[in-house]
Design an enzyme around this catalytic site. Structure first.
Site, PDB file in Angstrom:
ATOM      1  N   TYR A  69       0.872  -1.184   0.000  1.00 53.87           N
ATOM      2  CA  TYR A  69       0.000   0.000   0.000  1.00 53.87           C
ATOM      3  C   TYR A  69       0.907   1.232   0.000  1.00 53.87           C
ATOM      4  CZ  TYR A  69      -3.786   3.147   1.640  1.00 53.87           C
ATOM      5  OH  TYR A  69      -4.707   4.160   1.789  1.00 53.87           O
TER       6      TYR A  69
ATOM      7  N   LYS B 129      -0.990  -1.261  -4.292  1.00 56.41           N
ATOM      8  CA  LYS B 129      -2.107  -0.316  -4.303  1.00 56.41           C
ATOM      9  C   LYS B 129      -1.440   1.047  -4.408  1.00 56.41           C
ATOM     10  CE  LYS B 129      -5.455   1.397  -0.938  1.00 56.41           C
ATOM     11  NZ  LYS B 129      -5.869   2.557  -1.689  1.00 56.41           N
TER      12      LYS B 129
HETATM   13  C1  NAY Z   1      -7.837   3.517   1.478  1.00 55.33           C
HETATM   14  O1  NAY Z   1      -6.936   2.928   2.038  1.00 55.33           O
HETATM   15  O2  NAY Z   1      -8.958   3.544   1.955  1.00 55.33           O
HETATM   16  C2  NAY Z   1      -7.516   4.244   0.269  1.00 55.33           C
HETATM   17  O3  NAY Z   1      -6.419   4.726   0.143  1.00 55.33           O
HETATM   18  C3  NAY Z   1      -8.481   4.394  -0.799  1.00 55.33           C
HETATM   19  C4  NAY Z   1      -8.024   5.436  -1.755  1.00 55.33           C
HETATM   20  C5  NAY Z   1      -8.494   6.782  -1.263  1.00 55.33           C
HETATM   21  N1  NAY Z   1      -7.420   7.451  -0.593  1.00 55.33           N
HETATM   22  C6  NAY Z   1      -7.579   8.020   0.588  1.00 55.33           C
HETATM   23  C7  NAY Z   1      -6.343   8.521   1.230  1.00 55.33           C
HETATM   24  O4  NAY Z   1      -8.664   8.147   1.119  1.00 55.33           O
HETATM   25  O5  NAY Z   1     -10.222   6.807  -2.798  1.00 55.33           O
HETATM   26  C8  NAY Z   1      -9.076   7.527  -2.426  1.00 55.33           C
HETATM   27  C9  NAY Z   1      -9.452   8.971  -2.090  1.00 55.33           C
HETATM   28  O6  NAY Z   1     -10.264   9.007  -0.942  1.00 55.33           O
HETATM   29  C10 NAY Z   1     -10.200   9.605  -3.259  1.00 55.33           C
HETATM   30  O7  NAY Z   1      -9.413   9.538  -4.416  1.00 55.33           O
HETATM   31  C11 NAY Z   1     -10.600  11.044  -2.948  1.00 55.33           C
HETATM   32  O8  NAY Z   1      -9.484  11.885  -2.936  1.00 55.33           O
END
Ligand code: NAY
Length: 292
Positions: A136, A164
């Protein structure tokens, strides 16, 4: 048939007093499977608020999500922690006690670990476990940026099957894609998905798909059919949606949008914001604008 995979980053529902709201979490799993027809769920990541949860809560989340999904979609358990013993305990629990086939671990953060220490962390998590792991990588929140060469060194452990990739560095994405065509890359910046599709990612894992999956599946379908104009139009609408959600407070608003969709998704844990009347009104507007 769509070849790319779409995973929602599962949210964890909490009650007002900060305790876990299992019914809410289960209802979000169900919505993703029954309504979104999602390929999989990423459990206990950033969106799941896992870094604010204790070990027992994280285990409990793995357990109820696995139980609710009941084999109806892929599941990835995010076990990473800056406490390596906790990460190992969570990995062992997810794989050997519950039965997860795939785990993921955030790069160790806060302290400026060097690459050898990062490699030690991944190898230690995987030692003795019959499983596969996605790195990740999320430099914006962890401060840890790996190079294509360093990803290659981590891939020397055959249990590490991919990344990821939550990062807007498209040159790095292209370099990694070219160097490791057989590794999985799931993109994690929902607002930049179309550009990542062009670079050959295998799919996406994101928070905003919890409500917006249908539009994104349509975008991927258009992209795969060579209809880039339609794919871009859908990405534009998606990004209008994401900007509105971020302006209204990202994670609390996704939970409020679930409420609008008839799913009692609880709220976020402190110090994230509890929903205010203004946020609720904002979410109702967003829901009406993009999902009705
Ligand atoms: C997670 O671990 O839940 C994620 O990283 C999912 C990816 C999301 N990143 C974060 C930091 O929340 O979906 C993205 C993000 O929320 C989205 O692109 C909006 O900026």
């Amino acid at each position: 048939m769509i070849m790319k995979k779409l995973y929602s980053a599962l949210m964890t529902a909490f009650n007002e007093d900060g305790s876990m709201n299992d019914a809410g979490t289960r209802a979000m799993v169900r919505y993703n499977i029954d309504v979104n027809h999602i390929d999989g769920l990423y459990i206990g990541g950033s969106t799941g608020e896992a870094f604010m949860m204790n070990t027992e809560e994280r285990k409990h989340l793995f357990k109820i999500a696995f139980d609710e999904a009941a084999g109806q979609c892929d599941l990835i358990a995010q076990v990473g922690s800056i406490n390596l013993n906790e990460a190992k305990e969570l990995a062992d629990y997810a794989v050997n006690t519950i039965g997860y086939k795939t785990i993921s671990a955030v790069t160790p953060f806060y302290y400026p670990f060097n690459f050898d220490q990062i490699k030690y962390y991944y190898d230690a998590i995987l030692e003795g476990l019959d499983t596969q792991l996605l790195i990740y990588s999320l430099p914006a929140l962890t401060g840890v940026s790996l190079t294509a060469e360093q990803f290659g060194k981590l891939f020397e452990n055959p249990k590490i099957i991919g990344i990821k990739f939550t990062n807007a560095d498209f040159l790095l994405l292209e370099r990694v894609r070219k160097a490791f065509p057989d590794k999985l890359i799931y993109f994690g910046s929902d607002e930049m998905l179309l550009s990542a599709l062009v670079l050959g990612v295998d799919g996406a894992i994101g928070s905003t798909f919890n409500l917006n999956a249908k539009r994104v599946f349509d975008e991927i379908k258009a992209f795969e059919a060579g209809d880039n104009a339609k794919a871009l139009e859908l990405q534009h609408t998606t990004n209008d949606y994401i900007m509105d959600v971020i302006d209204n407070d990202l994670y609390p608003t996704i939970k409020l949008l679930f409420h609008e969709a008839g799913v009692d998704a609880g709220q976020c844990s402190k110090p994230m914001n509890a929903p205010t009347p203004e946020m609720k009104a904002g979410a109702a507007k967003i829901y009406a604008k993009y999902f009705k």
